[in-house]
Structures are given as C-alpha cells and as structure tokens.
Design a protein around this motif. Structure first.
Motif, PDB file in Angstrom:
ATOM      1  N   GLY A  13       0.804  -1.218   0.000  1.00  0.00           N
ATOM      2  CA  GLY A  13       0.000   0.000   0.000  1.00  0.00           C
ATOM      3  C   GLY A  13       0.832   1.261   0.000  1.00  0.00           C
ATOM      4  N   ALA A  14       2.065   1.175  -0.522  1.00  0.00           N
ATOM      5  CA  ALA A  14       2.992   2.300  -0.476  1.00  0.00           C
ATOM      6  C   ALA A  14       2.985   3.136  -1.746  1.00  0.00           C
ATOM      7  N   SER A  15       2.042   2.890  -2.638  1.00  0.00           N
ATOM      8  CA  SER A  15       1.924   3.698  -3.847  1.00  0.00           C
ATOM      9  C   SER A  15       0.453   4.018  -4.079  1.00  0.00           C
ATOM     10  N   PRO A  16      -0.078   4.995  -3.350  1.00  0.00           N
ATOM     11  CA  PRO A  16      -1.517   5.258  -3.413  1.00  0.00           C
ATOM     12  C   PRO A  16      -1.996   5.883  -4.714  1.00  0.00           C
ATOM     13  N   SER A  17      -1.108   6.487  -5.492  1.00  0.00           N
ATOM     14  CA  SER A  17      -1.531   7.142  -6.729  1.00  0.00           C
ATOM     15  C   SER A  17      -1.727   6.136  -7.859  1.00  0.00           C
ATOM     16  N   GLY A  18      -2.659   6.429  -8.740  1.00  0.00           N
ATOM     17  CA  GLY A  18      -2.864   5.581  -9.905  1.00  0.00           C
ATOM     18  C   GLY A  18      -1.746   5.672 -10.923  1.00  0.00           C
TER      19      GLY A  18
ATOM     20  N   GLY B 298       1.397   5.471 -10.028  1.00  0.00           N
ATOM     21  CA  GLY B 298       2.572   4.910  -9.384  1.00  0.00           C
ATOM     22  C   GLY B 298       3.410   4.037 -10.281  1.00  0.00           C
ATOM     23  N   TRP B 299       2.788   3.382 -11.259  1.00  0.00           N
ATOM     24  CA  TRP B 299       3.537   2.479 -12.158  1.00  0.00           C
ATOM     25  C   TRP B 299       4.596   3.230 -12.965  1.00  0.00           C
ATOM     26  N   VAL B 300       4.414   4.546 -13.142  1.00  0.00           N
ATOM     27  CA  VAL B 300       5.401   5.318 -13.894  1.00  0.00           C
ATOM     28  C   VAL B 300       6.748   5.320 -13.172  1.00  0.00           C
ATOM     29  N   SER B 301       6.736   5.094 -11.872  1.00  0.00           N
ATOM     30  CA  SER B 301       7.989   5.058 -11.120  1.00  0.00           C
ATOM     31  C   SER B 301       8.899   3.927 -11.597  1.00  0.00           C
ATOM     32  N   VAL B 302       8.331   2.899 -12.229  1.00  0.00           N
ATOM     33  CA  VAL B 302       9.158   1.839 -12.824  1.00  0.00           C
ATOM     34  C   VAL B 302      10.017   2.424 -13.940  1.00  0.00           C
ATOM     35  N   LEU B 303       9.418   3.261 -14.780  1.00  0.00           N
ATOM     36  CA  LEU B 303      10.165   3.902 -15.866  1.00  0.00           C
ATOM     37  C   LEU B 303      11.159   4.914 -15.316  1.00  0.00           C
ATOM     38  N   VAL B 304      10.766   5.605 -14.250  1.00  0.00           N
ATOM     39  CA  VAL B 304      11.671   6.571 -13.620  1.00  0.00           C
ATOM     40  C   VAL B 304      12.902   5.859 -13.069  1.00  0.00           C
ATOM     41  N   ALA B 305      12.700   4.728 -12.404  1.00  0.00           N
ATOM     42  CA  ALA B 305      13.825   3.968 -11.854  1.00  0.00           C
ATOM     43  C   ALA B 305      14.747   3.475 -12.961  1.00  0.00           C
ATOM     44  N   THR B 306      14.165   3.060 -14.078  1.00  0.00           N
ATOM     45  CA  THR B 306      14.967   2.618 -15.222  1.00  0.00           C
ATOM     46  C   THR B 306      15.805   3.762 -15.768  1.00  0.00           C
ATOM     47  N   LEU B 307      15.183   4.925 -15.914  1.00  0.00           N
ATOM     48  CA  LEU B 307      15.913   6.096 -16.411  1.00  0.00           C
ATOM     49  C   LEU B 307      17.025   6.500 -15.444  1.00  0.00           C
ATOM     50  N   ALA B 308      16.755   6.451 -14.152  1.00  0.00           N
ATOM     51  CA  ALA B 308      17.786   6.790 -13.164  1.00  0.00           C
ATOM     52  C   ALA B 308      18.957   5.817 -13.242  1.00  0.00           C
ATOM     53  N   GLY B 309      18.648   4.532 -13.409  1.00  0.00           N
ATOM     54  CA  GLY B 309      19.711   3.546 -13.537  1.00  0.00           C
ATOM     55  C   GLY B 309      20.594   3.807 -14.747  1.00  0.00           C
ATOM     56  N   LEU B 310      19.976   4.182 -15.866  1.00  0.00           N
ATOM     57  CA  LEU B 310      20.748   4.472 -17.080  1.00  0.00           C
ATOM     58  C   LEU B 310      21.534   5.769 -16.944  1.00  0.00           C
ATOM     59  N   SER B 311      20.955   6.762 -16.274  1.00  0.00           N
ATOM     60  CA  SER B 311      21.641   8.049 -16.138  1.00  0.00           C
ATOM     61  C   SER B 311      22.909   7.909 -15.302  1.00  0.00           C
ATOM     62  N   PHE B 312      22.912   6.957 -14.387  1.00  0.00           N
ATOM     63  CA  PHE B 312      24.119   6.694 -13.611  1.00  0.00           C
ATOM     64  C   PHE B 312      24.998   5.654 -14.299  1.00  0.00           C
ATOM     65  N   GLY B 313      24.371   4.632 -14.876  1.00  0.00           N
ATOM     66  CA  GLY B 313      25.114   3.502 -15.397  1.00  0.00           C
ATOM     67  C   GLY B 313      25.851   3.755 -16.697  1.00  0.00           C
TER      68      GLY B 313
ATOM     69  N   LEU C 261      11.128  12.465  -8.710  1.00  0.00           N
ATOM     70  CA  LEU C 261      10.173  12.126  -9.769  1.00  0.00           C
ATOM     71  C   LEU C 261       9.272  10.971  -9.343  1.00  0.00           C
ATOM     72  N   GLY C 262       9.883   9.941  -8.756  1.00  0.00           N
ATOM     73  CA  GLY C 262       9.106   8.792  -8.303  1.00  0.00           C
ATOM     74  C   GLY C 262       8.051   9.185  -7.286  1.00  0.00           C
ATOM     75  N   ARG C 263       8.391  10.102  -6.394  1.00  0.00           N
ATOM     76  CA  ARG C 263       7.423  10.547  -5.388  1.00  0.00           C
ATOM     77  C   ARG C 263       6.273  11.334  -6.024  1.00  0.00           C
ATOM     78  N   VAL C 264       6.576  12.089  -7.063  1.00  0.00           N
ATOM     79  CA  VAL C 264       5.511  12.817  -7.771  1.00  0.00           C
ATOM     80  C   VAL C 264       4.472  11.848  -8.310  1.00  0.00           C
ATOM     81  N   PHE C 265       4.931  10.757  -8.896  1.00  0.00           N
ATOM     82  CA  PHE C 265       4.005   9.804  -9.501  1.00  0.00           C
ATOM     83  C   PHE C 265       3.422   8.823  -8.491  1.00  0.00           C
ATOM     84  N   SER C 266       4.168   8.522  -7.437  1.00  0.00           N
ATOM     85  CA  SER C 266       3.709   7.510  -6.487  1.00  0.00           C
ATOM     86  C   SER C 266       2.606   8.008  -5.568  1.00  0.00           C
ATOM     87  N   TYR C 267       2.742   9.264  -5.097  1.00  0.00           N
ATOM     88  CA  TYR C 267       1.718   9.741  -4.170  1.00  0.00           C
ATOM     89  C   TYR C 267       1.369  11.220  -4.361  1.00  0.00           C
ATOM     90  N   GLY C 268       1.741  11.782  -5.522  1.00  0.00           N
ATOM     91  CA  GLY C 268       1.369  13.160  -5.793  1.00  0.00           C
ATOM     92  C   GLY C 268       2.174  14.175  -5.026  1.00  0.00           C
TER      93      GLY C 268
END
Length: 292
Positions: free
Chosen positions: A167-172, A174-189, A249-256
């Motif tokens: 229940g840690a992603s109350p926003s609809g 929230g799934w966009v945070s998957v793409l955000v995490a991928t982008l963050a991984g690439l930006s560092f990697g 960014l993840g917080r914006v999409f996960s819970y507004g």
C-alpha cells in the motif's frame, strides 16, 4: 549463379524420411548481423544472466524489499508516531518506497556496468569474439546496455508489485515510477560504463566508485529523509545525484508529491542528459578500445 549454401540433413531417428535444411549464405548472415547485431548481443547477455537469475532476483528485489520492510514497516512505526508533517502528509513507508525503487536500479547499474564491462575488454575479452563477426563496437555496447535496461525494467516492476501490496503507492500513476527507476539507472550507469571501458588495469577503481560515489549518493540523496533536512555541507550531493532526481520524480508519480512543475521538468532533463552523454562517451570508448 547463386552462392552454394551449407545444408544439413535432419532425420527423425529412422521413423520417416529425412528433411533438408539449408543455412543462410555468409552474405545474408552478415547483412542480418549488421542490421540486428545489437539484439543478437543483447540475447547473449541475457542468456548469461539466466545462469544467475536467482541472484539477480534476490539482489535486485529481495534487498530493497528487506529495506522496505525494515525501514518502512519497522522504523516507520516510530517515525510516524513522532512526526506528522515532516514527510509531506504521507506515511514514512510511502515516502521511502520510491527512493528504494530508484536506489535499487542505481545499485544494479553500479554492478552491471563495471566488472562485466572490464571483463569484456580485459579478463575474458568476451567483446572481441562478436567483434570478429560483422558486429560493430557500437552494436556490442548497445546490446549490453539494452540487456541491462531490460533488467532494470523487470526488477523495478517486480519491486513495484511488492510496493503496491504494501500500500505504499496510493496514486494511480505509481507504475510510472518503474520507468523513472529505469531512467535513473541508465543516467548513472551509462557514464559509468564509459569509464569502465576506459580502464585497462584493475587497481581497485570500482571499489573506490562504490565507497566514495555510490554509497554517498545513496545516503545523501533524500532517500530516508527530505533533502532539505540535511546539513548544507552534504546537501549538494543530492543536487547532483541521479538518485535524488529519480526519487523526487518517483514521489511525484507515487503519491502526488507537490513540487514546482519546472523542478519536475528539470529532474527529467537532468536524468536524460546524463544518459545521453554517457551513451555517447560509451560508444566512443568502445570504438577506441576495439580499434586498438
């Protein structure tokens, strides 16, 4: 006249007539390699990953889930009882979940874009076999990066499912945070991949990266507490950290999470710019190493 093609006779163990199958001519095989070479190398990397898939699952998903349970469920009971407004009106569990999702991708990038890259050039030299075929250095680099990107997506999606169950992603959204995490991984990697491709002798550079770059980014990027609560002497680390930009960014999409729209746009531009610059440097470094 047409080029002869290699033929193979395949039988069915004597139970029926054999069938004749022909291999593609070298010209056709080379043309396909030039067109789809990056995907061919991506397949090779994924097949190697299959051999340690459980390690990938436990490291990429199990470790952040353990953090989520310890910090978001255990510590959260104390934090939530003593602070009602420090985290923007949401529970501590909801606050840290996007940060752990992004951090998991960055940690994975720190592993997959260091030793495996040096292994390809220095130790087992696995990049040079495909390079003897029509595959170009750019395709080999692309295939490696594409395989790791797929790993980011899969592990982030699995972790997000756990986050949703908690229940840690109350926003609809929230799934966009998957793409955000991928982008963050690439930006560092990807910048790290370029650096790894430039190393010719192992002198402990990767251990230094983990201790003096990865860990400070993890600790001082607003992962466990808002960045503005940290002392100014370390707050600048978050400002240049892909983890902080991805986390926000993840917080914006996960819970507004409320922040100025221009800042949200800046997060995206910062991460995309790092990834693009890292990719350009990576291609140049691969071409330079394989030309020598």
């Amino acid at each position: 006249m047409t080029e002869p093609r290699a033929a193979a006779v395949i039988g069915d163990g004597g139970a029926g007539p054999a069938t004749l199958r022909q291999a593609h001519s070298p010209e056709i095989s080379a043309a396909r390699a030039r067109r789809w070479g990056a995907f061919y190398y991506m397949e090779q990397v994924l097949r190697v990953m299959k051999g340690y898939s459980w390690t990938i699952v436990m490291y990429g998903v199990g470790q952040p889930v353990a953090y989520l349970f310890a910090m978001g469920v255990g510590l959260a009971t104390l934090v939530d009882a003593n602070s009602t407004s420090a985290f923007g009106g949401v529970s501590y569990l909801v606050f840290i979940a996007p940060a752990l999702l992004v951090s998991a991708s960055v940690m994975t990038a720190a592993n997959e874009f260091t030793f495996p890259v040096m292994d390809g050039f220095k130790w087992r030299r696995v990049f040079y076999g495909p390079h003897a075929s029509p595959l170009t250095p750019s395709q080999i680099a692309s295939g490696h990066a594409m395989a790791i990107t797929l790993r980011f997506v899969v592990q982030s999606a699995l972790y997000f499912v756990v986050v949703a169950i908690f229940g840690a992603s109350p926003s609809g959204w929230g799934w966009v945070s998957v793409l955000v995490a991928t982008l963050a991984g690439l930006s560092f990697g990807l910048p790290l991949m370029a650096y790894s491709a430039s190393i010719k002798e192992d002198k402990g550079q990767f251990a230094m990266v983990m201790r003096f770059i990865v860990m400070p980014l993890f600790l001082f990027s607003g992962t466990f507490f808002p960045l503005d609560t940290l002392p100014l002497v370390v707050r600048w680390v978050g400002w240049i950290s892909p983890i902080w930009h991805g986390t926000e960014l993840g917080r914006v999409f996960s819970y507004g999470y409320e922040e100025p729209p221009l800042l949200t746009i800046f997060h995206v531009v910062f991460l995309v710019t790092l990834a693009i610059v890292g990719w350009i440097l990576t291609k140049r470094q691969f071409e330079k190493r394989m030309a020598s």
